[in-house]
Design a protein around this motif. Structure first.
Motif, PDB file in Angstrom:
ATOM      1  N   ALA A 263     135.352  -3.670 -29.702  1.00 30.95           N
ATOM      2  CA  ALA A 263     134.027  -3.037 -29.637  1.00 30.95           C
ATOM      3  C   ALA A 263     133.529  -2.694 -31.041  1.00 30.95           C
ATOM      4  CB  ALA A 263     134.088  -1.782 -28.773  1.00 30.95           C
ATOM      5  N   GLY A 264     134.400  -2.113 -31.844  1.00 34.77           N
ATOM      6  CA  GLY A 264     134.019  -1.731 -33.209  1.00 34.77           C
ATOM      7  C   GLY A 264     133.655  -2.955 -34.041  1.00 34.77           C
ATOM      8  N   ASN A 265     134.464  -3.996 -33.917  1.00 34.92           N
ATOM      9  CA  ASN A 265     134.199  -5.222 -34.679  1.00 34.92           C
ATOM     10  C   ASN A 265     132.918  -5.903 -34.223  1.00 34.92           C
ATOM     11  OD1 ASN A 265     136.338  -6.151 -36.708  1.00 34.92           O
ATOM     12  ND2 ASN A 265     137.586  -5.327 -35.042  1.00 34.92           N
ATOM     13  N   MET A 266     132.736  -5.995 -32.905  1.00 34.66           N
ATOM     14  CA  MET A 266     131.532  -6.686 -32.396  1.00 34.66           C
ATOM     15  C   MET A 266     130.268  -5.923 -32.778  1.00 34.66           C
ATOM     16  SD  MET A 266     132.845  -7.958 -28.661  1.00 34.66           S
ATOM     17  CE  MET A 266     133.961  -9.353 -28.464  1.00 34.66           C
ATOM     18  N   GLY A 267     130.324  -4.594 -32.697  1.00 34.27           N
ATOM     19  CA  GLY A 267     129.166  -3.783 -33.079  1.00 34.27           C
ATOM     20  C   GLY A 267     128.823  -3.975 -34.546  1.00 34.27           C
ATOM     21  N   TYR A 268     129.837  -3.954 -35.377  1.00 37.52           N
ATOM     22  CA  TYR A 268     129.637  -4.157 -36.825  1.00 37.52           C
ATOM     23  C   TYR A 268     129.016  -5.524 -37.093  1.00 37.52           C
ATOM     24  CZ  TYR A 268     130.936  -5.452 -41.584  1.00 37.52           C
ATOM     25  OH  TYR A 268     130.900  -5.918 -42.876  1.00 37.52           O
ATOM     26  N   HIS A 269     129.595  -6.576 -36.488  1.00 35.58           N
ATOM     27  CA  HIS A 269     129.109  -7.938 -36.759  1.00 35.58           C
ATOM     28  C   HIS A 269     127.704  -8.170 -36.194  1.00 35.58           C
ATOM     29  CE1 HIS A 269     132.561  -9.559 -38.813  1.00 35.58           C
ATOM     30  NE2 HIS A 269     133.372  -9.049 -37.897  1.00 35.58           N
ATOM     31  N   ALA A 270     127.357  -7.478 -35.115  1.00 32.38           N
ATOM     32  CA  ALA A 270     126.005  -7.636 -34.556  1.00 32.38           C
ATOM     33  C   ALA A 270     124.958  -7.185 -35.578  1.00 32.38           C
ATOM     34  CB  ALA A 270     125.879  -6.833 -33.259  1.00 32.38           C
ATOM     35  N   VAL A 271     125.201  -6.053 -36.222  1.00 28.44           N
ATOM     36  CA  VAL A 271     124.227  -5.551 -37.211  1.00 28.44           C
ATOM     37  C   VAL A 271     124.247  -6.421 -38.468  1.00 28.44           C
ATOM     38  CG1 VAL A 271     123.509  -3.560 -38.591  1.00 28.44           C
ATOM     39  CG2 VAL A 271     124.371  -3.222 -36.281  1.00 28.44           C
ATOM     40  N   GLU A 272     125.423  -6.866 -38.878  1.00 30.94           N
ATOM     41  CA  GLU A 272     125.502  -7.768 -40.044  1.00 30.94           C
ATOM     42  C   GLU A 272     124.663  -9.025 -39.796  1.00 30.94           C
ATOM     43  OE1 GLU A 272     127.111  -7.524 -43.133  1.00 30.94           O
ATOM     44  OE2 GLU A 272     127.231  -5.415 -42.553  1.00 30.94           O
ATOM     45  N   ALA A 273     124.719  -9.550 -38.555  1.00 29.61           N
ATOM     46  CA  ALA A 273     123.942 -10.755 -38.224  1.00 29.61           C
ATOM     47  C   ALA A 273     122.447 -10.459 -38.330  1.00 29.61           C
ATOM     48  CB  ALA A 273     124.285 -11.228 -36.810  1.00 29.61           C
ATOM     49  N   ILE A 274     122.041  -9.279 -37.863  1.00 36.23           N
ATOM     50  CA  ILE A 274     120.622  -8.895 -37.941  1.00 36.23           C
ATOM     51  C   ILE A 274     120.180  -8.834 -39.399  1.00 36.23           C
ATOM     52  CG2 ILE A 274     119.039  -6.946 -37.583  1.00 36.23           C
ATOM     53  CD1 ILE A 274     120.564  -6.417 -34.918  1.00 36.23           C
ATOM     54  N   ILE A 275     121.007  -8.196 -40.223  1.00 40.15           N
ATOM     55  CA  ILE A 275     120.663  -8.059 -41.650  1.00 40.15           C
ATOM     56  C   ILE A 275     120.531  -9.431 -42.311  1.00 40.15           C
ATOM     57  CG2 ILE A 275     121.548  -7.229 -43.884  1.00 40.15           C
ATOM     58  CD1 ILE A 275     122.857  -4.918 -42.247  1.00 40.15           C
ATOM     59  N   LYS A 276     121.382 -10.357 -41.888  1.00 36.57           N
ATOM     60  CA  LYS A 276     121.337 -11.714 -42.500  1.00 36.57           C
ATOM     61  C   LYS A 276     120.273 -12.599 -41.840  1.00 36.57           C
ATOM     62  CE  LYS A 276     126.242 -11.789 -43.696  1.00 36.57           C
ATOM     63  NZ  LYS A 276     127.494 -11.913 -42.932  1.00 36.57           N
ATOM     64  N   ASN A 277     119.448 -11.973 -41.009  1.00 39.92           N
ATOM     65  CA  ASN A 277     118.398 -12.742 -40.327  1.00 39.92           C
ATOM     66  C   ASN A 277     118.973 -13.824 -39.409  1.00 39.92           C
ATOM     67  OD1 ASN A 277     115.743 -12.749 -39.870  1.00 39.92           O
ATOM     68  ND2 ASN A 277     115.177 -14.067 -41.605  1.00 39.92           N
ATOM     69  N   GLN A 278     120.125 -13.524 -38.793  1.00 39.20           N
ATOM     70  CA  GLN A 278     120.777 -14.506 -37.914  1.00 39.20           C
ATOM     71  C   GLN A 278     120.862 -13.968 -36.485  1.00 39.20           C
ATOM     72  OE1 GLN A 278     124.465 -14.979 -40.027  1.00 39.20           O
ATOM     73  NE2 GLN A 278     123.592 -16.411 -41.520  1.00 39.20           N
ATOM     74  N   SER A 279     119.797 -13.348 -36.031  1.00 39.35           N
ATOM     75  CA  SER A 279     119.851 -12.808 -34.667  1.00 39.35           C
ATOM     76  C   SER A 279     119.613 -13.940 -33.663  1.00 39.35           C
ATOM     77  CB  SER A 279     118.846 -11.680 -34.490  1.00 39.35           C
ATOM     78  OG  SER A 279     117.552 -12.187 -34.666  1.00 39.35           O
ATOM     79  N   GLY A 280     119.680 -13.584 -32.379  1.00 41.02           N
ATOM     80  CA  GLY A 280     119.544 -14.610 -31.331  1.00 41.02           C
ATOM     81  C   GLY A 280     120.882 -15.034 -30.764  1.00 41.02           C
ATOM     82  N   GLY A 281     121.936 -14.339 -31.185  1.00 39.63           N
ATOM     83  CA  GLY A 281     123.275 -14.734 -30.733  1.00 39.63           C
ATOM     84  C   GLY A 281     124.008 -13.614 -30.014  1.00 39.63           C
ATOM     85  N   VAL A 282     125.240 -13.904 -29.689  1.00 45.08           N
ATOM     86  CA  VAL A 282     126.129 -12.899 -29.113  1.00 45.08           C
ATOM     87  C   VAL A 282     127.417 -12.949 -29.936  1.00 45.08           C
ATOM     88  CG1 VAL A 282     126.832 -14.565 -27.319  1.00 45.08           C
ATOM     89  CG2 VAL A 282     127.355 -12.170 -27.004  1.00 45.08           C
TER      90      VAL A 282
END
Ligand code: F6P
Length: 318
Positions: A263-282
């Motif tokens: 949970a901690g890792n997935m939450g962290y990586h979700a925001v990192e993806a947003i910051i890198k403009n790589q949203s749209g994923g899981v």
């Protein structure tokens, strides 16, 4: 940039740990973050609140979800999804993180098709979202089942009985399979494998001939209710048979180490993806690595049943 976050569908232990990780990572990067209460239903009702570092203090160990959850029928309609999109725009929320299972992530996919920047985090005790090796909440649910079944085994042994233990999972047999393996169940009945009632009774009878008088039969809810099994098994084996539905205790409780970790890792990586403009994923865990997989691709990954583990149960329970 402004992030919104919601939890949706059946709650799962570890949802709070994921929420905490998303909020803390966003705050670390000075990104405003808003909590949406009650899942998609709350979004449609504009039940939206600002979150801070303190909003998620002291929740890492809590089961359930402090944002609460729901299954919204209206959101499943195109009108509901368009309304949700408009509300996100109205609040200036340009990224939405959805924590939930298959149905909730399909909802996120619908919003993606309407142009919303979404990120998914798989959380369901059923473990039926096949793109990720494990989903948040499953490990805790299995541990809860193991603890309960160990107690059921005590009394099953004392009374020389068979006990049919029904567990959750919808059409997925993973809770029955993994808990069954770990409690040394004699029989595991899951939707993924055809079974023969005679074969099951013969296995129980062979055990009886060898003097084995207590048996645990694990039943995944996708194969029906324990009530459908107890009378036929007792009639055929002549061993007193009882049944137990473990029910909602499987959904609660403090998350295990494993669930907090993913949970901690997935939450962290979700925001990192947003910051890198790589949203749209899981964010999924595959072969030990965290991957940002496009939602459309992830939703197509079939759930693979661990037949190998199932076959081992048959050997280990002779
Ligand atoms: O998806 C999680 C789950 O607990 C399933 O295992 C179960 O079939 C279902 O939710 C129960 O749903 P509800 O909370 O709506 O009764």
């Amino acid at each position: 940039m402004k992030i919104g976050i919601l939890t949706s569908g059946g709650d799962a232990p570890g949802m709070n740990a994921a929420l905490r990780a998303v909020v803390r990572t966003a705050v670390y990067h000075n990104i405003p973050i808003y909590g949406i209460n009650n899942g998609y239903a709350g979004l449609l009702e504009k039940d939206i609140i600002p979150l801070t570092v303190y909003s998620v203090a002291n929740i890492i160990q809590l089961g359930g979800t402090i944002l609460r959850s729901s299954r919204s029928e209206f959101f499943q309609t195109v009108t509901g999804q368009k309304t949700a999109t408009r509300i996100l725009e109205e609040y200036g929320i340009d990224h939405l993180v959805v924590i939930g299972g298959d149905g909730s992530l399909k909802g996120a996919m619908a919003l993606k098709e309407l142009g919303v920047n979404v990120m998914g985090i798989p959380a369901t005790i059923d473990n039926d979202f096949g793109a990720s090796d494990f989903n948040i909440g499953f490990d805790t649910a299995v541990n809860t089942a193991i603890d309960a079944i160990s107690k059921i085994r005590d009394t099953t042994y004392s009374h020389n009985r068979i006990n049919v233990v029904q567990v959750m999972g919808r059409k997925c047999g993973d809770i029955a399979l993994y808990a069954g393996f770990s409690v040394g169940a004699e029989i595991v009945i899951v939707p993924e494998v055809e079974y023969d009632f005679e074969d099951i009774c013969n296995t129980l009878l062979r055990g009886k001939e060898r003097g084995k008088m207590h048996n645990i039969v694990m039943l995944a809810e996708g194969r029906g209710s324990y009530r459908d099994y107890i009378v036929p098994i007792e009639e055929r084996t002549r061993v007193t048979t009882r049944g137990t539905n473990l029910g909602y205790i499987q959904r609660g409780g403090s998350p295990s180490h494993y669930d907090r970790n993913i949970a901690g890792n997935m939450g962290y990586h979700a925001v990192e993806a947003i910051i890198k403009n790589q949203s749209g994923g899981v964010i999924v865990k595959r072969n030990g690595n965290y991957i940002n997989m496009p939602l459309e691709e992830a939703l197509e990954v079939p759930k693979v049943f661990n037949k190998d583990l199932y076959d081992k149960i048959r050997i280990l329970s002779i």
